[in-house]
Motif scaffolding. Sequence first.
Motif, mmCIF file in Angstrom:
data_model
loop_
_atom_site.group_PDB
_atom_site.id
_atom_site.type_symbol
_atom_site.label_atom_id
_atom_site.label_comp_id
_atom_site.label_asym_id
_atom_site.label_seq_id
_atom_site.Cartn_x
_atom_site.Cartn_y
_atom_site.Cartn_z
ATOM 1 N N ILE A 128 6.571 5.280 -14.791
ATOM 2 C CA ILE A 128 6.077 4.975 -13.434
ATOM 3 C C ILE A 128 4.726 4.254 -13.529
ATOM 4 C CG2 ILE A 128 5.298 5.990 -11.231
ATOM 5 C CD1 ILE A 128 8.201 6.378 -11.481
ATOM 6 N N PHE A 129 3.863 4.738 -14.428
ATOM 7 C CA PHE A 129 2.548 4.117 -14.588
ATOM 8 C C PHE A 129 2.697 2.653 -15.020
ATOM 9 C CE2 PHE A 129 -0.968 2.880 -17.374
ATOM 10 C CZ PHE A 129 -2.006 2.962 -16.451
ATOM 11 N N CYS A 130 3.565 2.415 -16.011
ATOM 12 C CA CYS A 130 3.717 1.051 -16.551
ATOM 13 C C CYS A 130 4.311 0.105 -15.506
ATOM 14 C CB CYS A 130 4.603 1.064 -17.799
ATOM 15 S SG CYS A 130 3.816 1.855 -19.177
ATOM 16 N N ILE A 131 5.382 0.547 -14.838
ATOM 17 C CA ILE A 131 6.040 -0.381 -13.910
ATOM 18 C C ILE A 131 5.164 -0.621 -12.670
ATOM 19 C CG2 ILE A 131 7.530 1.217 -12.608
ATOM 20 C CD1 ILE A 131 9.718 -1.068 -13.031
ATOM 21 N N THR A 132 4.395 0.383 -12.247
ATOM 22 C CA THR A 132 3.494 0.173 -11.104
ATOM 23 C C THR A 132 2.403 -0.823 -11.491
ATOM 24 O OG1 THR A 132 3.914 2.440 -10.458
ATOM 25 C CG2 THR A 132 2.105 1.353 -9.354
ATOM 26 N N SER A 133 1.877 -0.678 -12.717
ATOM 27 C CA SER A 133 0.855 -1.635 -13.182
ATOM 28 C C SER A 133 1.454 -3.037 -13.230
ATOM 29 C CB SER A 133 0.367 -1.275 -14.582
ATOM 30 O OG SER A 133 0.051 0.059 -14.644
ATOM 31 N N PHE A 134 2.702 -3.128 -13.711
ATOM 32 C CA PHE A 134 3.372 -4.432 -13.802
ATOM 33 C C PHE A 134 3.484 -5.071 -12.411
ATOM 34 C CE2 PHE A 134 7.732 -6.129 -13.085
ATOM 35 C CZ PHE A 134 7.561 -7.374 -13.672
ATOM 36 N N ILE A 135 3.917 -4.263 -11.425
ATOM 37 C CA ILE A 135 4.082 -4.809 -10.063
ATOM 38 C C ILE A 135 2.724 -5.182 -9.465
ATOM 39 C CG2 ILE A 135 4.851 -4.232 -7.711
ATOM 40 C CD1 ILE A 135 7.195 -2.729 -9.035
ATOM 41 N N GLY B 33 0.836 -1.204 0.000
ATOM 42 C CA GLY B 33 0.000 0.000 0.000
ATOM 43 C C GLY B 33 0.867 1.248 0.000
ATOM 44 N N LEU B 34 1.949 1.225 0.820
ATOM 45 C CA LEU B 34 2.875 2.358 0.845
ATOM 46 C C LEU B 34 3.485 2.573 -0.526
ATOM 47 C CD1 LEU B 34 4.842 1.861 4.195
ATOM 48 C CD2 LEU B 34 3.352 3.759 3.592
ATOM 49 N N PHE B 35 3.862 1.452 -1.122
ATOM 50 C CA PHE B 35 4.498 1.508 -2.430
ATOM 51 C C PHE B 35 3.533 2.074 -3.491
ATOM 52 C CE2 PHE B 35 4.970 -0.626 -6.515
ATOM 53 C CZ PHE B 35 6.154 -0.034 -6.917
ATOM 54 N N TYR B 36 2.288 1.559 -3.510
ATOM 55 C CA TYR B 36 1.326 2.051 -4.505
ATOM 56 C C TYR B 36 0.989 3.517 -4.241
ATOM 57 C CZ TYR B 36 0.731 -2.855 -5.757
ATOM 58 O OH TYR B 36 0.964 -4.134 -6.157
ATOM 59 N N GLY B 37 0.934 3.886 -2.959
ATOM 60 C CA GLY B 37 0.655 5.280 -2.596
ATOM 61 C C GLY B 37 1.735 6.195 -3.141
ATOM 62 N N LEU B 38 2.984 5.768 -2.948
ATOM 63 C CA LEU B 38 4.116 6.567 -3.432
ATOM 64 C C LEU B 38 4.046 6.705 -4.954
ATOM 65 C CD1 LEU B 38 7.014 7.833 -2.890
ATOM 66 C CD2 LEU B 38 7.877 5.597 -3.521
ATOM 67 N N SER B 39 3.824 5.574 -5.617
ATOM 68 C CA SER B 39 3.786 5.602 -7.088
ATOM 69 C C SER B 39 2.646 6.485 -7.582
ATOM 70 C CB SER B 39 3.578 4.195 -7.653
ATOM 71 O OG SER B 39 4.584 3.364 -7.206
ATOM 72 N N PHE B 40 1.494 6.355 -6.927
ATOM 73 C CA PHE B 40 0.326 7.119 -7.340
ATOM 74 C C PHE B 40 0.573 8.616 -7.144
ATOM 75 C CE2 PHE B 40 -4.103 8.626 -6.704
ATOM 76 C CZ PHE B 40 -4.593 8.252 -7.933
ATOM 77 N N THR B 41 1.160 8.968 -5.977
ATOM 78 C CA THR B 41 1.456 10.370 -5.698
ATOM 79 C C THR B 41 2.433 10.920 -6.729
ATOM 80 O OG1 THR B 41 1.258 9.783 -3.379
ATOM 81 C CG2 THR B 41 2.151 11.948 -3.841
ATOM 82 N N LEU B 42 3.484 10.134 -7.005
ATOM 83 C CA LEU B 42 4.481 10.574 -7.992
ATOM 84 C C LEU B 42 3.824 10.821 -9.345
ATOM 85 C CD1 LEU B 42 7.720 8.458 -7.491
ATOM 86 C CD2 LEU B 42 7.518 10.923 -7.516
ATOM 87 N N MET B 43 2.957 9.876 -9.735
ATOM 88 C CA MET B 43 2.307 9.997 -11.041
ATOM 89 C C MET B 43 1.435 11.249 -11.105
ATOM 90 S SD MET B 43 1.160 6.374 -12.632
ATOM 91 C CE MET B 43 0.274 5.889 -11.245
ATOM 92 N N LEU B 44 0.624 11.464 -10.044
ATOM 93 C CA LEU B 44 -0.262 12.630 -10.015
ATOM 94 C C LEU B 44 0.546 13.922 -10.042
ATOM 95 C CD1 LEU B 44 -3.190 12.116 -7.508
ATOM 96 C CD2 LEU B 44 -3.264 12.460 -9.968
ATOM 97 N N TYR B 45 1.606 13.926 -9.220
ATOM 98 C CA TYR B 45 2.466 15.102 -9.112
ATOM 99 C C TYR B 45 3.054 15.453 -10.483
ATOM 100 C CZ TYR B 45 6.358 17.990 -7.525
ATOM 101 O OH TYR B 45 7.238 19.018 -7.357
#
Length: 484
Positions: free
Chosen positions: A138-145, A106-118
């Motif tokens: 970031i979007f692609c690798i987060t989706s992959f994970i 959850g922390l990881f997805y939160g970080l990725s999501f925040t980075l993407m939005l930012y």
Amino acid sequence: MAEVLTAAEKSSIKLTPGLNQFTLRCDLNQPGVFSFQRHGLNRFSWQQAGITQSPIPSGEVTFQIDQGEFSALLSIDSKFAHNPRFQWQPLTDFMLSSQKHNLIMGLFYGLSFTLMLYVLIISRKVPDKALKLYSAYIFCITSFILLQEGQLFLYIASHLLREIHLAYLLSIGLTVVSATWFMCEILKVNTDFPRTSLIFKTMSLIVLFSCLLRMVIENHPSATAAAMLMSYGTLALVAAIFASALWQWQRRVSEAGLVFCALSIVLISMIFRIVLLDSNIFVQRYGFIIAFAVESLMLAIAVSRRIGRIAMAKERAENEANIDMLCNILNRRGFSLKAQHLMDYQRQNGDLLGIFYIDVDSFKQLNDTYGHHVGDTALKEIARYLQSQMRMEDAVARIGGDEFVALACFRSQHEIVAKLDELQKHFQQFTISLHQQHFSVSASIGYAMFSTVPETLEALLAAGDAAMYQAKSQRKALVLANTR
Ligand SMILES: Nc1nc2c(ncn2[C@@H]2O[C@H](COP(=O)(O)OP(=O)(O)OP(=O)(O)O)[C@@H](O)[C@H]2O)c(=O)[nH]1
């Protein structure tokens, strides 16, 4: 299952391609769960006393096992020969570990999501190619994970296994393509080595193509060839990008060092994942995720540094284009821009606009007699004095060889005349010093004031020029009369 499984220890049993069936004889003194990895499976089922049980929603395939003695039939249809890492855990351990797992993920997805939005918000204001590519990566690798770790199965029913698997394959291809495009941009491979960049991008498209091929011919024998092309292609590309980062770092390309360190962290985590396969569960399970989180932050820093650098270079170029290099005041271009602002301001506020037009007297003679360096010193001195007499918001410029202008807003005619008086007194006769020698210089000054701003800047300058010309003519006439 001809193996005794102790709690939390993973089995080494391998699946063969096609249908595999196991009978599990369980004798537990507490309730537990039996789990295995989802990837590489077409279908699976768990039967107890002839009744098919549904798995517990979880990242891995997880079935609850009751306390006491019973047997279950496990059927698995596998795509290829592999070890799905069967294991059982007491229910309490499973609940604790899945809560910890969901927290970390959850922390990881939160970080990725925040980075993407930012990045998405920033990229609306900063049109930088690397920023957009970073966001895509970031979007692609987060989706992959997300697809690999199986969190989607907490919300999506297990029968969508095939669809999720296809999306997973696609995410691999898209991650490779977006990473390659991003790396080529941030490492300046695009501009420094266009051919190499073309090769990298072609390789990444081949990997994407092999992923698409695997999606289409999933159960066909040639799917293995597509899988190999995908794996070896990705590996070759990772090595090539890693080498380019090192190469560009050696060539002192900005940000290449940071990108190289970020890539190294991911690479080290991958090595740890293989080397510490069973010895360190935490590193094995989360090493890559943590490394990727650190990598994405480091890459974000690299992108922001790049944007800062480009913005500074642009600002510097803009300033240089507006500044007279000899006198360090505005040139004609810079004057036009600032004068336009002042004219607009005056139109809105209704102050008086005053222009002073200064031209050095017999400057050619000064140059010819004492040399250009004396002429240059005189120009610099005039610029320095003029600048010191005007405010920051006024436009002071050298608009020609020995011609200067100062444009400012005034509250009254009295203020303009007072300023003119001050300037006239100085420019009537002033001395410049160079190498302990002193030279006497004078300049003519004309002025014009406007309560209604002229339509064009040219008209404003023409009025100042005409006034200066008149002042110079009077001055010459006076000098002529005095010399007779
Ligand atoms: N030292 C120096 N001379 C310059 C520079 N730019 C232009 N000049 C010289 O400035 C001189 C201007 O000459 P003119 O326009 O005839 O003006 P003037 O000699 O001052 O004559 P009046 O304006 O009629 O008093 C020319 O000889 C140019 O070569 C510069 O950046 N440095």
